[in-house]
Scaffold this motif. Structure first.
Motif, mmCIF file in Angstrom:
data_model
loop_
_atom_site.group_PDB
_atom_site.id
_atom_site.type_symbol
_atom_site.label_atom_id
_atom_site.label_comp_id
_atom_site.label_asym_id
_atom_site.label_seq_id
_atom_site.Cartn_x
_atom_site.Cartn_y
_atom_site.Cartn_z
ATOM 1 N N VAL A 29 4.913 21.871 -25.036
ATOM 2 C CA VAL A 29 6.098 21.799 -24.190
ATOM 3 C C VAL A 29 6.074 20.503 -23.387
ATOM 4 O O VAL A 29 5.036 20.119 -22.855
ATOM 5 N N ILE A 30 7.233 19.872 -23.302
ATOM 6 C CA ILE A 30 7.391 18.717 -22.430
ATOM 7 C C ILE A 30 8.424 19.072 -21.370
ATOM 8 O O ILE A 30 9.505 19.563 -21.681
ATOM 9 N N ASP A 31 8.063 18.866 -20.123
ATOM 10 C CA ASP A 31 8.901 19.169 -18.969
ATOM 11 C C ASP A 31 9.464 17.840 -18.470
ATOM 12 O O ASP A 31 8.735 17.025 -17.914
ATOM 13 N N ILE A 32 10.746 17.620 -18.698
ATOM 14 C CA ILE A 32 11.401 16.380 -18.290
ATOM 15 C C ILE A 32 12.069 16.644 -16.953
ATOM 16 O O ILE A 32 12.925 17.522 -16.865
ATOM 17 N N GLY A 33 11.691 15.901 -15.931
ATOM 18 C CA GLY A 33 12.289 16.219 -14.657
ATOM 19 C C GLY A 33 12.324 15.091 -13.665
ATOM 20 O O GLY A 33 11.601 14.115 -13.776
ATOM 21 N N VAL A 34 13.208 15.273 -12.700
ATOM 22 C CA VAL A 34 13.276 14.383 -11.565
ATOM 23 C C VAL A 34 12.176 14.790 -10.588
ATOM 24 O O VAL A 34 11.537 13.954 -9.972
ATOM 25 N N LYS A 35 11.946 16.102 -10.481
ATOM 26 C CA LYS A 35 10.884 16.643 -9.638
ATOM 27 C C LYS A 35 10.031 17.580 -10.478
ATOM 28 O O LYS A 35 10.534 18.251 -11.362
ATOM 29 N N ASN A 36 8.761 17.631 -10.182
ATOM 30 C CA ASN A 36 7.871 18.566 -10.864
ATOM 31 C C ASN A 36 7.666 19.770 -9.951
ATOM 32 O O ASN A 36 6.886 19.709 -9.006
ATOM 33 N N TYR A 37 8.369 20.841 -10.248
ATOM 34 C CA TYR A 37 8.261 22.052 -9.441
ATOM 35 C C TYR A 37 7.057 22.895 -9.842
ATOM 36 O O TYR A 37 6.677 23.809 -9.130
ATOM 37 N N GLY A 38 6.468 22.630 -11.001
ATOM 38 C CA GLY A 38 5.329 23.399 -11.487
ATOM 39 C C GLY A 38 5.725 24.724 -12.127
ATOM 40 O O GLY A 38 4.874 25.478 -12.588
ATOM 41 N N LEU A 56 6.894 14.739 -17.725
ATOM 42 C CA LEU A 56 7.184 13.345 -18.042
ATOM 43 C C LEU A 56 8.239 12.779 -17.127
ATOM 44 O O LEU A 56 9.290 13.374 -16.934
ATOM 45 N N MET A 57 7.942 11.603 -16.581
ATOM 46 C CA MET A 57 8.930 10.833 -15.842
ATOM 47 C C MET A 57 9.254 9.614 -16.691
ATOM 48 O O MET A 57 8.508 9.248 -17.592
ATOM 49 N N ASP A 58 10.364 8.960 -16.432
ATOM 50 C CA ASP A 58 10.904 7.907 -17.289
ATOM 51 C C ASP A 58 9.897 6.817 -17.635
ATOM 52 O O ASP A 58 9.803 6.400 -18.776
ATOM 53 N N GLU A 59 9.129 6.364 -16.673
ATOM 54 C CA GLU A 59 8.218 5.250 -16.941
ATOM 55 C C GLU A 59 7.048 5.625 -17.847
ATOM 56 O O GLU A 59 6.340 4.766 -18.332
ATOM 57 N N GLU A 60 6.868 6.900 -18.119
ATOM 58 C CA GLU A 60 5.749 7.352 -18.955
ATOM 59 C C GLU A 60 6.137 7.604 -20.412
ATOM 60 O O GLU A 60 5.292 7.970 -21.214
ATOM 61 N N LYS A 61 7.393 7.383 -20.780
ATOM 62 C CA LYS A 61 7.854 7.775 -22.106
ATOM 63 C C LYS A 61 7.154 7.035 -23.243
ATOM 64 O O LYS A 61 7.068 7.543 -24.348
ATOM 65 N N ASP A 62 6.630 5.837 -22.983
ATOM 66 C CA ASP A 62 5.927 5.093 -24.032
ATOM 67 C C ASP A 62 4.559 5.692 -24.356
ATOM 68 O O ASP A 62 3.933 5.305 -25.334
ATOM 69 N N THR A 71 9.088 22.145 -27.743
ATOM 70 C CA THR A 71 10.068 22.534 -26.734
ATOM 71 C C THR A 71 10.154 21.478 -25.642
ATOM 72 O O THR A 71 9.131 21.010 -25.153
ATOM 73 N N ALA A 72 11.375 21.143 -25.252
ATOM 74 C CA ALA A 72 11.617 20.272 -24.097
ATOM 75 C C ALA A 72 12.404 21.070 -23.080
ATOM 76 O O ALA A 72 13.344 21.788 -23.426
ATOM 77 N N VAL A 73 11.997 20.969 -21.828
ATOM 78 C CA VAL A 73 12.668 21.706 -20.759
ATOM 79 C C VAL A 73 13.222 20.710 -19.746
ATOM 80 O O VAL A 73 12.510 19.811 -19.296
ATOM 81 N N LEU A 74 14.486 20.894 -19.413
ATOM 82 C CA LEU A 74 15.131 20.117 -18.358
ATOM 83 C C LEU A 74 15.551 21.103 -17.274
ATOM 84 O O LEU A 74 16.545 21.815 -17.427
ATOM 85 N N PHE A 75 14.776 21.168 -16.223
ATOM 86 C CA PHE A 75 14.998 22.120 -15.144
ATOM 87 C C PHE A 75 15.660 21.385 -13.986
ATOM 88 O O PHE A 75 14.999 20.702 -13.217
ATOM 89 N N PHE A 76 16.989 21.480 -13.910
ATOM 90 C CA PHE A 76 17.796 20.790 -12.906
ATOM 91 C C PHE A 76 17.539 19.279 -12.968
ATOM 92 O O PHE A 76 17.352 18.629 -11.947
ATOM 93 N N THR A 77 17.574 18.745 -14.173
ATOM 94 C CA THR A 77 17.281 17.335 -14.424
ATOM 95 C C THR A 77 18.544 16.508 -14.632
ATOM 96 O O THR A 77 18.578 15.336 -14.269
#
Length: 194
Positions: A29-38, A56-62, A71-77
């Motif tokens: 699973v990859i959790d794509i988010g503005v905040k990491n709520y855990g 994952l935050m944007d600067e880490e995508k490489d 699975t990718a999760v976007l929780f209020f992203t």
């Protein structure tokens, strides 16, 4: 006068609940988010001690492998992003990291132009555990809806489940295979329960 004061009559101030007790997330699973709520990490740990969860935050995508995640999760992203173009760019980029048969899961707010959002979200993780987070969006010109998100993901994902409440929505969609002419090797194990 602040924007919040100017639009005080148009503030959506509410408490909403999300029940994740029976949520099953497949594979890595990859959790794509503005905040990491855990929250996603906790759900995955409850379901399977072996599952890999990456935030994952944007600067880490490489640093991540293409077509690796189930699975990718976007929780209020999506709602904090400033435009539909940025949302489309994120989904297009995310598609590259999801395996064939993989899925995307999205929770976000329903927001119309001129309305401000000040939500308290109570996430039910188990019978004994609830986590509360705040979701705010005080930008009067931002908007987001389930129908907008469905249009954005349509080139890459096929909706398999959707739910909509007054203030928030949920969407689950399966990755489309856009590689024409490429046959899947039936002996390989690329996905879980395709």
């Amino acid at each position: 006068m602040s924007i919040k004061e100017a639009f005080s009559g148009n503030i959506i101030k509410d408490t909403v609940q999300i029940d994740m007790q029976n949520l099953k997330l497949k594979g890595d699973v990859i959790d794509i988010g503005v905040k990491n709520y855990g929250i996603i990490y906790k759900i995955c740990r409850q379901n399977d001690d072996e599952v890999a969860v990456e935030y994952l935050m944007d600067e880490e995508k490489d640093l991540i492998e293409r077509e690796y995640y189930h699975t990718a999760v976007l929780f209020f992203t999506l709602s904090p992003l400033s435009s539909a173009g940025k949302r489309r760019k994120l989904i297009k980029e995310l598609y590259k990291y999801i395996r064939d048969c993989g899925e995307i899961i999205i929770w976000d707010i329903n927001k119309t132009i001129g309305r401000l959002v000040d939500l308290r979200v109570e996430v039910l993780l188990s019978e004994n555990e609830t986590q509360t987070i705040k979701i705010n969006n005080f930008n009067p010109i931002k908007q987001l809806s389930l129908s907008q998100v469905k249009k954005i993901i349509n080139p890459y994902f096929e909706v398999t489940e959707e739910k909509q409440g007054k203030e928030i929505f949920f969407l689950r969609a399966k990755r489309k295979n856009t590689r024409r002419g490429k046959k899947k090797d039936e002996s390989s194990i690329d996905c879980i329960e395709c």
